[in-house]
Each structure stands twice: as C-alpha cells, then as structure tokens.
Scaffold this motif. Structure first.
Motif, mmCIF file in Angstrom:
data_model
loop_
_atom_site.group_PDB
_atom_site.id
_atom_site.type_symbol
_atom_site.label_atom_id
_atom_site.label_comp_id
_atom_site.label_asym_id
_atom_site.label_seq_id
_atom_site.Cartn_x
_atom_site.Cartn_y
_atom_site.Cartn_z
ATOM 1 N N ARG A 1 62.956 16.841 52.364
ATOM 2 C CA ARG A 1 62.707 15.260 52.907
ATOM 3 C C ARG A 1 63.980 14.712 53.202
ATOM 4 N NH1 ARG A 1 59.498 15.056 48.135
ATOM 5 N NH2 ARG A 1 60.907 14.368 46.832
ATOM 6 N N SER B 1 68.620 9.361 50.527
ATOM 7 C CA SER B 1 68.829 8.591 51.907
ATOM 8 C C SER B 1 69.973 7.904 51.695
ATOM 9 C CB SER B 1 67.404 7.783 52.141
ATOM 10 O OG SER B 1 67.560 7.195 53.337
ATOM 11 N N ASP C 1 63.751 10.599 46.390
ATOM 12 C CA ASP C 1 64.161 10.744 47.772
ATOM 13 C C ASP C 1 65.815 10.609 47.813
ATOM 14 O OD1 ASP C 1 64.080 10.971 50.557
ATOM 15 O OD2 ASP C 1 63.158 9.072 50.874
#
Length: 406
Positions: free
Chosen positions: A251, A89, A87
């Motif tokens: 994502r 983020s 991921d």
C-alpha cells in the motif's frame, strides 16, 4: 542511505525483529522518539517454544517474555500493542484506533501469517500455529487425545509431531514434497529426519496432494488426497509455512512480493523506510541473489544490523543465518542455505545423529548441519562466515568424506 539524523523512528511489528531493532536503536545511542507498534495484544515474546514445547508444558506469556515488562518504559520505547497500522503515507502511520503517528524513519518488521489452506477453513479442531493466541485451543485438543494429523513437514510441523508423539499421541504427517524439510536440509539429512520420525512411530507420508477435509458422522476429521487415500484425525494442524505480511508495504508503494525487497543495508525502495526479519527479501552475498529467511536468530541479527544502518552506520548485512530444531531429543543445528548444496562433506554418522556436515555448491561452502557436535558446528559456522565476508576465498576444510547431496 539517508544523511539527516532522525528524531522519530517508528517500528511496525512487535515480534523479535521489531523488538530487537527498537532496543538496538537505544543501545547505539539514539535519543529520539521510538515507537514500537504491533497487532498482538501483548508485549514481545519468544516464539520458538510454541512448537518445541507445545505438549511438554503449558505456555504462558509471563514465561515467554522477551524482556521484563518494565524494560520498554525504562528504555523510553513507546510500546503500542493491539494496534494495527492500516496505512503509511507522507511520513505518518495511520492506525486502527484512529491515531496518526508521524515518523522520520520507519522499520517494517511485519513478519508473516500462517498459510491457510482453503479446504481446511471452517472446521473445529483445525489449527495453525504462528503466535501465542494459537496455543490454548491447539494444546487443549491435543491434551484430549485422539489422532493428530499434521499437514506439512517443515520445522514447525515436525517439531509439533515429535512433541505429540513423545507424549504418546497417534501422529500422522502429510507432506506434498517428496521429502520433508526440502527448504532446510540436504537430501541425506532429510532422509535421516524422516527415518527418525518413523522410528518413533509417527506415520509420515510424502508426495501427498490433499484435496479436501470433511467431518465424519462420528465427529472425526477426514483428509482426502488426490490419489484416493484418506486419513482420519481428532485434531489437525496445518503447518504449511508462512506468507510474508507485505500488505502495508504494498500500500505504501514499496517493492514487495514474496517479501519486502531491501538492499544490503536494509533500505527499501523508499530511502526513509527499512525492513528486517522474516518479511525482508535481502541480498545474500554467497548465493548472489535476494532471499528471505524465516529464522529466530536471523531475525535478531538482521534487525540489529538494520537498526544501526538506520542511524547511518552504512555496514552491509553479511551474517550467516542459523537455527536449531529439537525432535525426539535430537538437536540439529543448521546454518547457511543447506538446501542449495550439490555435495556434502561429513564427519561422523548421520544415521546415529552424531555428525557434523558441510554443504557446498560448486565447490563453495553454503551451509552446515551438526547433531551432537556443538564444537564442530561452531567451527563450520566460522568457515561459512569467511565465505560471507569474502565469498571467493571460502575453502572446504579437509580431510572430510564427501557424498552427493542429492
């Protein structure tokens, strides 16, 4: 373009694009932290020999390394292999090993994965070829003899077919399109490559829609088509192209579909995140639309240009994509986007693979192909480069014989 100077740049993907970008950052004088993170368990290596030399010789990582092992440490590049980024983020990479890696600027060079055909899964001796880990089992099956069936007549499929046929294997190639290499070459050259394979004893069938793959009682694999035909093989290579690895980008909320969409500088919809290489959907100045190019040289050129832009260079990417293929000792050099052509200007003999050809669309040069004429190919690349820097001023050299590209 971001204006602040980054202190940490992360590169996700240890293929040629990611590795080139990391090295280019250092070459451009960046003295901050560089993270180079990839899923493969080994340092960056050269992929073209995987299909070109598969049968000719054993392929060991030591012979394929992109750089000597000490290079990464000497350049101050933190190379993390065998690490999957799960991921992205808030300026942090989340990794499969639980580590969290902060960055100021990020380059996604995630490349792609081999396309899987649903009916071809779950069988022994059915292979794809995308990375070095795919080589040992495929090569062992080829070395054991027996018919080879190649599904897909793109560059990878045809290079493996040529290599296997040159080693004496029985080879059949199945292609869904009406001709091989439809995304790579103009029609007259596609037909010449098709005849080259047939002249060397490879059976090439086009317009084939496969519906299933089964195992016969004797252990042979049988591929069936929608029109009732079938082909038996000891080994099957599925060479149906690649699917760009955009999952991480999606994502992260980036504009991604058939690739990660970037601008002329390599920036994504997030100004701190860039993309380069096979996965990047970038604006081509001659075609006037976004394209994605799956070529070794393009990945290097694009990655180096994007790396410079990550440091604020502000120079749009305008290089001409180019590649080469070696089949039965014939080397084809290819530049630009030949499949877009509506006409072809030729010097030499296509059938004898002694020629240089310029592909045009609406009177403008869009691609070039040559066999046995490296000097002419360099000259045609210069013509294409002029078109990429000043599309309206590109001109077709004369006098050349012209024929329809279709």
């Amino acid at each position: 373009m971001p204006e602040t100077t980054p202190r940490t740049i992360a590169v996700v993907g240890t293929g040629v694009a990611g590795a080139t970008a990391a090295l280019a950052l250092r070459k451009e004088g960046f003295d901050g932290r560089i993270l180079l993170v990839g899923e493969e368990p080994r340092a960056p290596y050269r992929r073209p020999p995987l299909s070109k030399d598969l049968v000719k010789r054993a392929l060991a990582h030591e012979r394929l390394r992109l750089q000597p092992p000490a290079t990464w440490q000497e350049q101050g590049i933190e190379l993390r292999t065998g690490t999957r980024v799960t991921d992205v983020s808030g300026g942090v990479l989340e990794c499969s090993d639980g580590s969290r890696l902060p960055y100021d600027r990020l380059l996604l060079a995630t490349g792609g994965r081999a396309r899987i055909l649903p009916y071809a899964t779950g069988h022994d001796r059915v292979h794809t070829l995308r990375g070095l880990d795919d080589v040992p089992a495929l090569r062992a099956d080829l070395m054991s003899g027996g018919p080879l069936l190649v599904v897909g007549a793109g560059l990878v499929g045809l290079e493996v077919a040529a290599s296997a046929r040159s080693a004496g294997l029985d080879v059949t190639v199945l292609e869904a399109e009406a001709e091989p290499l439809r995304r790579v070459l103009p029609a007259p050259l596609r037909r010449a490559v098709l005849e080259l394979h047939r002249a060397h004893g490879a059976r090439v069938h086009t317009g084939v829609t496969l519906t299933g793959l089964t195992r016969r009682d004797g252990g042979m694999l049988a591929a069936a088509s929608a029109d009732g035909r079938s082909w038996d093989a000891h080994t099957v290579l599925v060479a149906a192209g690649m699917r760009p690895d955009v999952e991480l980008a999606a994502r992260a909320g980036l504009d991604a579909g058939d690739g990660i969409r970037v601008d002329a500088f390599g920036a994504t919809s997030d100004p701190r995140v860039f993309a380069a290489g096979d996965v990047a959907l970038y604006p081509d100045p001659v075609l006037g639309r976004h394209v994605r190019v799956e070529q070794w040289n393009h990945a290097q050129q694009h990655a180096a240009a994007v790396a410079r832009n990550m440091l604020g260079a502000g120079r749009p990417f305008t290089a001409v994509p180019w590649s080469w293929t070696d089949q039965y000792g014939v080397m084809l050099q290819i530049a630009g986007h030949c499949a877009e052509a509506d006409s072809l200007t030729v010097q030499g003999d296509i059938g004898d693979f002694d020629f240089a050809a310029l592909a045009t669309a609406n009177g403008h040069p869009v691609g070039a192909v040559a066999a046995g004429r490296p000097h002419d190919f360099r000259a045609l690349r210069t013509v294409l480069e002029q078109g990429y820097t000043s599309p309206s001023q590109a001109a077709v050299p004369t006098p050349w014989a012209t024929q329809a590209a279709g």
